[in-house]
Design a protein around this motif. Structure first.
Motif, mmCIF file in Angstrom:
data_model
loop_
_atom_site.group_PDB
_atom_site.id
_atom_site.type_symbol
_atom_site.label_atom_id
_atom_site.label_comp_id
_atom_site.label_asym_id
_atom_site.label_seq_id
_atom_site.Cartn_x
_atom_site.Cartn_y
_atom_site.Cartn_z
ATOM 1 N N VAL A 1 0.706 -1.123 0.229
ATOM 2 C CA VAL A 1 -0.241 -0.029 0.180
ATOM 3 C C VAL A 1 0.837 1.360 -0.135
ATOM 4 O O VAL A 1 0.365 2.321 -0.332
ATOM 5 C CB VAL A 1 -0.977 -0.022 1.128
ATOM 6 N N PHE B 1 5.434 -1.277 2.823
ATOM 7 C CA PHE B 1 4.153 -1.260 3.711
ATOM 8 C C PHE B 1 3.108 -2.076 3.112
ATOM 9 O O PHE B 1 2.627 -1.889 1.960
ATOM 10 C CB PHE B 1 3.662 -0.085 4.029
ATOM 11 N N LEU B 2 2.549 -3.210 3.810
ATOM 12 C CA LEU B 2 1.791 -4.249 3.352
ATOM 13 C C LEU B 2 0.298 -4.037 4.172
ATOM 14 O O LEU B 2 0.307 -3.331 5.235
ATOM 15 C CB LEU B 2 2.046 -5.436 3.767
ATOM 16 N N HIS C 1 -1.883 -5.692 5.442
ATOM 17 C CA HIS C 1 -2.247 -6.154 6.555
ATOM 18 C C HIS C 1 -1.215 -5.632 7.579
ATOM 19 O O HIS C 1 -1.301 -6.343 8.783
ATOM 20 C CB HIS C 1 -2.057 -7.612 6.177
ATOM 21 N N MET C 2 -0.742 -4.418 7.452
ATOM 22 C CA MET C 2 0.020 -3.661 8.319
ATOM 23 C C MET C 2 1.471 -4.175 8.947
ATOM 24 O O MET C 2 1.692 -4.231 10.070
ATOM 25 C CB MET C 2 -0.736 -3.476 9.623
ATOM 26 N N GLU C 3 2.036 -4.892 7.805
ATOM 27 C CA GLU C 3 3.537 -5.435 8.278
ATOM 28 C C GLU C 3 4.330 -4.476 7.345
ATOM 29 O O GLU C 3 4.064 -3.960 6.178
ATOM 30 C CB GLU C 3 3.591 -6.708 7.593
ATOM 31 N N LYS C 4 5.620 -4.064 8.082
ATOM 32 C CA LYS C 4 6.591 -3.333 7.145
ATOM 33 C C LYS C 4 7.750 -4.397 6.731
ATOM 34 O O LYS C 4 8.125 -5.308 7.392
ATOM 35 C CB LYS C 4 7.289 -2.705 7.845
ATOM 36 N N VAL C 5 8.034 -4.530 5.411
ATOM 37 C CA VAL C 5 9.118 -5.219 4.745
ATOM 38 C C VAL C 5 10.410 -4.169 4.588
ATOM 39 O O VAL C 5 10.093 -3.486 3.729
ATOM 40 C CB VAL C 5 8.654 -6.151 3.928
ATOM 41 N N HIS C 6 11.415 -4.559 5.158
ATOM 42 C CA HIS C 6 12.344 -3.552 4.713
ATOM 43 C C HIS C 6 13.380 -4.324 3.446
ATOM 44 O O HIS C 6 13.479 -5.547 3.440
ATOM 45 C CB HIS C 6 13.382 -3.425 6.029
ATOM 46 N N TYR D 1 -7.180 -13.184 11.063
ATOM 47 C CA TYR D 1 -6.067 -12.175 11.790
ATOM 48 C C TYR D 1 -6.711 -10.970 11.948
ATOM 49 O O TYR D 1 -7.638 -10.507 11.178
ATOM 50 C CB TYR D 1 -4.722 -12.565 11.195
ATOM 51 N N ASN E 1 -6.594 -7.417 11.223
ATOM 52 C CA ASN E 1 -5.931 -6.414 10.275
ATOM 53 C C ASN E 1 -5.787 -5.071 10.235
ATOM 54 O O ASN E 1 -5.540 -4.215 9.594
ATOM 55 C CB ASN E 1 -6.690 -6.964 8.784
ATOM 56 N N PRO F 1 -4.116 -3.585 13.406
ATOM 57 C CA PRO F 1 -3.361 -3.604 14.726
ATOM 58 C C PRO F 1 -2.983 -2.253 15.273
ATOM 59 O O PRO F 1 -2.500 -1.973 16.411
ATOM 60 C CB PRO F 1 -2.190 -4.363 14.377
ATOM 61 N N SER G 1 -0.943 0.051 14.092
ATOM 62 C CA SER G 1 0.123 0.666 13.595
ATOM 63 C C SER G 1 1.052 -0.303 12.841
ATOM 64 O O SER G 1 0.653 -1.557 13.082
ATOM 65 C CB SER G 1 1.330 1.361 14.699
ATOM 66 N N PHE G 2 1.721 -0.079 11.993
ATOM 67 C CA PHE G 2 2.420 -0.983 11.190
ATOM 68 C C PHE G 2 3.475 -1.850 12.006
ATOM 69 O O PHE G 2 4.202 -1.033 12.872
ATOM 70 C CB PHE G 2 3.086 -0.387 9.856
ATOM 71 N N LEU G 3 3.689 -3.029 11.984
ATOM 72 C CA LEU G 3 4.653 -3.772 12.659
ATOM 73 C C LEU G 3 5.727 -4.288 12.006
ATOM 74 O O LEU G 3 5.439 -4.207 10.610
ATOM 75 C CB LEU G 3 3.682 -5.134 13.179
ATOM 76 N N GLU G 4 6.748 -4.670 12.596
ATOM 77 C CA GLU G 4 8.092 -5.009 11.825
ATOM 78 C C GLU G 4 7.831 -6.238 11.150
ATOM 79 O O GLU G 4 6.789 -7.292 11.439
ATOM 80 C CB GLU G 4 9.098 -5.103 12.776
ATOM 81 N N GLU G 5 8.663 -6.534 10.184
ATOM 82 C CA GLU G 5 8.611 -7.787 9.349
ATOM 83 C C GLU G 5 8.311 -8.932 10.215
ATOM 84 O O GLU G 5 9.288 -9.209 11.197
ATOM 85 C CB GLU G 5 9.705 -7.947 8.289
ATOM 86 N N VAL H 1 4.073 -10.331 11.915
ATOM 87 C CA VAL H 1 2.234 -10.291 11.465
ATOM 88 C C VAL H 1 2.215 -11.544 11.147
ATOM 89 O O VAL H 1 2.818 -11.886 9.996
ATOM 90 C CB VAL H 1 2.049 -9.196 10.686
ATOM 91 N N ALA I 1 -0.197 -12.583 8.905
ATOM 92 C CA ALA I 1 -0.793 -12.435 7.718
ATOM 93 C C ALA I 1 0.542 -12.624 6.602
ATOM 94 O O ALA I 1 0.283 -12.893 5.589
ATOM 95 C CB ALA I 1 -1.562 -11.083 7.345
#
Ligand SMILES: Cc1cc2nc3c(=O)[nH]c(=O)nc-3n(C[C@H](O)[C@H](O)[C@H](O)COP(=O)(O)OP(=O)(O)OC[C@H]3O[C@@H](n4cnc5c(N)ncnc54)[C@H](O)[C@@H]3O)c2cc1C
Lengths: 339, 588
Positions: free
Chosen positions: A82, A92-93, A95-100, B97, B99, B101, B103-107, B110, B112
């Motif tokens: 997103v 930023f995904l 489903h609220m996950e960050k991927v570096h 799950y 969707n 939460p 704030s954005f969480l670290e890799e 999560v 999902a």
């Protein structure tokens, strides 16, 4: 030294061809493919056969899931990107996950193009880009007896041939914009229409869509500028594919029609590349950018980008102009292959 | 869409997330819808309330015998914990799950992000929906039940009723807000989630006659103790047996009974023997380490011919071992722990209903045969919850001191009289004219110490004769599966039986003639029944959940033939597929 994490957004031919090269060139790196589609890498050109039930879902798959496991490529399916933060190198995904990432390759592909004047009718249009689109269409197919196709492109010519096989009544509304981005001369255009007619489609040329109304008992009524009123179960919108880059507007990347990249497929940000249908590639000879849509183009650009990510300086050649034989009509096109 | 309504649902969270109470509601809701359930929760830590807690429930039209090798659906109330559960999910499983939460969480924080190709993820704003329903995040578990009901089209009425029962002690507003949360979750699923899976309960309500009890193995044991009108529970708390004590501590005082928490297990069994000697029904429950301590006094009960019931909820061993892991490795000590030739009775229920019925029988046997009876449960059986038709929870009651065992006639009273059955007349201390000595020393028929070889031989034989009598008269266990000659015959016991039964069904489906014999009376061995089953089986296997094959070794002498051992230690119940694979490998 921290090992590389190559993040590739997309899971089409550009993304997959890049992942292969990256894995070979950097056996230790982490490689992640992210796609918002749930279904694994598949041949989009076979979707019409799937719709007709001639091919199963599995027949469409290019490579098995085990391939990714064996090659230690993390495949994230059904996960939508997103936002991208190019400063912190973060994807930023939804489903609220960050991927570096350490290097990012954007292979978002194309989306069905709807010309601006027709935007207002988009909700009434059916377009087929993904397996989900095809599946929905397949489920409804028995109830679809008539279809009006507006636009007309290489995909629609093939799709129409399939629809006609089911006994469906197919009418083509081919306007001056048809077959975009191909430049068809009058002879080629006539050739196409004759062939479509020979198959049983009704071709209405020289006329333009002027209005659409949903009908109370289901289906639609299509009106044309010349006063025709066509009733149908579905309206297929086939105006070609354009880069699918909307969500990147505001990311800092230069976006025109697609993501602007230099001849090495790098964006203005170091370590960030784009390839496939979504890329708009600079050509030093032309001193201009070009966009090319097609399977082979995507494969080729994916490889070039991957090589450059690994440190080469390969340039993306202008796609060679081919004489494409589509449905017996020869047209000049770049990279689009008769699949 | 093919209709599928046999599914395994796991709800995973951190302590306080309410995953276990959600599963509790799910169990009851499913049972109220007329389905059968088998629920097995696991707590990795010894003490509840820390770390991860996972509730697993299998819901099915046909009574499930195992919690399923893999889950079909994983509900995450805490992503880091649930991520570690992912390997237990089917390759085509479903993940539900949070969707949003906040704030954005670290890799990799999560779940999902871990949903593998082939799996289906359904995201939902559990927290936001909970806040809407109850003004706080604490009903995320109930929201997730609503989501499940919506996606799988489970009838909402069962859930409403189950929520009412679960919160019955609470204020009316608590019940109402949780029902509201449930419906909010369900509505979200129906309106917002595009279904992409094959599971569909079709909002059906099945016919289930009569009242249903939902209980665990431990609860069934406690219930049986109460219905057997025990007068004393003495025990020292130990996982996984403590629940029995918790229930009895609450109920016995109102029923003319007493619960004593003793200083250790030696004292506990001492209390039980004292009560038994006095003619009062008594029981203790423990686990492997406690049983070790009790062996000396169990031996004494054998020698002194005192009735005693010991419930052993086995866990991984040796020593303190693995308190929250299931294992069937106390068989050796149950059958032969202790010095001398020390015959005792060992029973092993195979499901929750049998935890009840065999516990009831254990008192009858202990008193009739004047011997210690050890009932072997294990962590899985003790904790797993099943739905049972209440009317099946019955048993015989002959009074705590069966009158026909009292001495009558004119000859002098011989408390340890040599009889054909091995069973002697029994008297309680203080009964007029029936004075006798009770000792752990070898004794004569009157109970007086006697070390003469002949006496010792006769008395030992007498004590063993009681076991022979029991083995002869006990009802036996019905064989399972195909009749007649079998390609594969499988002997198994305790909680492993469920896995074996499902394995047999699979094998039969593949054209293998398969059957099972599952002795509930483990010791003394009912040799004829075993031999008959062995004769029917071209290939014979003994399946159990321990490393060394303890039942296999125990029965080897009776079987006196080649047979395959299917034994191993697992984190949980034996996977059905492992048994199938082992048997197929073992067939010619
Ligand atoms: C029906 C049909 C028929 C076709 N027939 C032919 C043909 O005969 N010959 C030919 O040469 N070409 C054909 N094409 C075109 C060809 O399939 C495309 O040119 C090619 O797939 C482009 O590859 P790509 O890797 O650039 O992108 P795509 O294959 O479009 O893949 C893009 C990927 O990006 C993902 N994505 C997009 N946005 C996001 C996001 N925000 N987050 C996460 N993931 C995202 C998508 O899920 C997808 O996996 C056809 C296309 C269609 C639809």
């Amino acid at each position: 030294m921290q090992s590389e994490h190559y993040v590739i957004i997309g899971n089409g031919p550009a993304a997959n061809s890049a992942a292969d090269i990256l894995r070979k060139g950097d056996p230790d790196a982490r490689i992640t493919l992210i796609s918002d589609e749930f279904f694994p890498y598949y041949h989009r050109h076979l979707l019409r056969h799937y719709i007709l039930g001639k091919k199963s879902k599995e027949d469409l798959i290019v490579r098995p899931i085990s391939y990714y496991r064996e090659n230690r490529i993390r495949l994230r399916l059904g996960q939508k990107v997103v936002r991208i933060d190019l400063q912190t190198r973060t994807v930023f995904l939804a489903h609220m996950e960050k991927v570096h990432y350490t290097r990012l390759l954007i292979c978002l592909g194309g989306k069905p193009r709807i010309p601006e004047i027709h935007y207002v009718y988009s909700e009434y249009f059916t377009a087929i880009k993904t397996i989900d689109d095809a599946e929905a269409f397949r489920e409804q197919l028995p109830g679809i007896r008539s279809m009006v196709i507006v636009g007309g492109d290489l995909i629609s010519v093939k799709m129409a041939a399939s629809f006609l096989e089911t006994g469906m009544n197919v009418r083509f509304l081919i306007d001056e914009d048809a077959f975009w981005p191909l430049k068809l001369d009058d002879d080629q255009r006539r050739d196409f229409t004759e062939r479509l007619s020979a198959r049983g489609a009704e071709v209405i040329s020289g006329d333009v869509l002027a209005g659409v109304e949903p009908e109370t008992e289901g289906g639609f009524r299509v009106r044309t500028r010349n006063g025709l009123s066509l009733s149908c179960d579905r309206i297929g919108a086939f105006f070609g594919l354009i880069p699918d880059v909307d969500f990147l507007v505001g990311s800092g990347l230069d976006i025109d029609r697609g993501i602007l990249v230099n001849e090495y497929l790098q964006t203005q940000f170091e370590g960030v590349y784009a390839a496939g249908d979504c890329a708009q590639v600079y050509n030093p000879d032309l001193k201009n950018y070009w966009v090319s849509i097609g399977w082979d183009n995507a494969l080729h650009l994916g490889q070039i980008a991957a090589h450059n990510i690994l440190g080469s300086d390969k340039t993306a050649d202008l796609p060679p102009l081919n004489l494409l034989n589509s449905d017996g009509v020869k047209v000049q096109t770049a990279w689009w292959r008769d699949l | 869409m093919p209709f599928r309504d046999d599914i395994v649902i796991k709800i995973c969270g951190s302590a306080g997330d309410g995953s276990i109470s959600a599963v509790d509601i799910l169990n009851r809701a499913a049972a109220l819808m007329g389905y059968h359930i088998l629920n097995f929760d696991s707590y990795p830590a010894e003490i509840r309330g820390f770390g991860k807690s996972v509730g697993t429930t299998r819901i099915s039209r046909v009574r499930p015998l195992t919690p399923g090798d893999r889950a079909d659906c994983l509900v995450s109330l805490n992503d880091p914990h649930t991520i570690t559960e992912l390997p237990t999910l089917n390759e085509s499983g479903i993940v539900i799950y949070e969707n949003r939460p906040g704030s954005f969480l670290e890799e990799d924080q999560v779940i999902a992000g871990f949903i593998m190709p082939g799996m289906t993820g359904y995201g939902a704003p559990l927290r936001d929906l909970s806040v809407t329903a109850v003004q706080s995040a604490r009903s995320r578990n109930i929201i997730s039940l609503g989501i499940l009901a919506g996606i799988f089209r489970m009838h909402p009425d069962g859930f409403e009723e189950a929520i009412r029962i679960r919160f019955s002690g609470k204020k009316d507003s608590v019940v109402k807000s949780n029902i509201k949360a449930f419906h909010l979750g369900r509505k979200y699923a129906l309106d917002e989630i595009a279904k992409r899976d094959q599971i569909d309960f079709g909002e059906q309500l099945l016919e289930r006659p009569g009242e249903i009890s939902i209980m665990s193995g431990n609860e069934a044991v406690a219930e049986a103790c109460i219905d057997s009108r025990i007068r004393l529970y003495a025990g020292y708390p130990i996982t996984p047996a403590t629940r029995i004590m918790e229930i009895l501590a609450k109920t016995l005082p109102d029923r003319d009974g007493l619960t004593v928490q003793t200083e250790d297990e030696i004292s506990a069994i001492g209390h039980v023997l004292g009560a038994g000697f006095a003619g009062k029904r008594a029981v203790t429950a423990t686990s492997g380490p406690g049983l070790c301590l009790m062996t000396e006094l169990i031996n004494w009960a054998v020698m002194a011919e005192i009735p005693a019931v010991v419930i052993d909820c086995q866990r991984g061993g040796p020593s303190t071992g693995l308190p929250t892991r299931t294992e069937q490795s106390d068989l050796n000590i149950a059958v032969s722990g202790g010095s001398g030739d020390s015959p005792r009775v060992v029973l092993a229920p195979t499901n929750v209903e049998e935890c009840y019925t065999l516990t009831r029988e254990s008192f009858e046997i202990a008193e009739s045969f004047q011997a210690p009876v050890i009932v072997l449960l294990d962590f899985f059986l003790a904790n797993r919850i099943e739905d049972i038709d209440s009317k099946r929870l019955t048993g015989e009651y002959h009074g705590e001191f069966p009158g026909d065992l009292v001495h009558s006639g004119n000859e002098p009273f011989k408390r340890f009289k040599l009889t054909e059955s091995g069973i002697s007349p029994r008297a309680l201390p203080g009964m007029a004219g029936l004075l006798h000595t009770v000792t752990g020393l070898e004794h004569d028929q009157k109970g007086m110490p006697d070390y003469e070889t002949k006496n010792h031989r006769d008395m030992t034989a007498k004590r063993f004769r009681k076991m022979e009598t029991l083995a002869r008269i006990w009802r036996g266990s019905d064989p399972f599966g195909d009749d007649g000659d079998l390609d594969a015959g499988i002997v198994s016991w305790g909680s492993t039986v469920g896995s074996v039964m499902e394995a047999i069904d699979i094998l039969r489906g593949q054209g293998v003639r398969a059957g099972g014999l599952f002795p509930r009376l483990i010791w003394p061995v009912q040799a004829e029944q075993l031999a008959a089953f062995s004769r029917r089986s071209r290939q014979l296997f003994v399946a159990e959940m321990n490393y060394s094959g303890q039942l296999a070794s125990l029965y080897a002498i009776n079987l006196s033939r080649k047979f395959g051992r299917i034994c191993g230690v697992y984190a949980g119940p034996v996977p059905v597929q492992d048994i199938v694979d082992e048997i197929l490998r073992g067939l010619p």
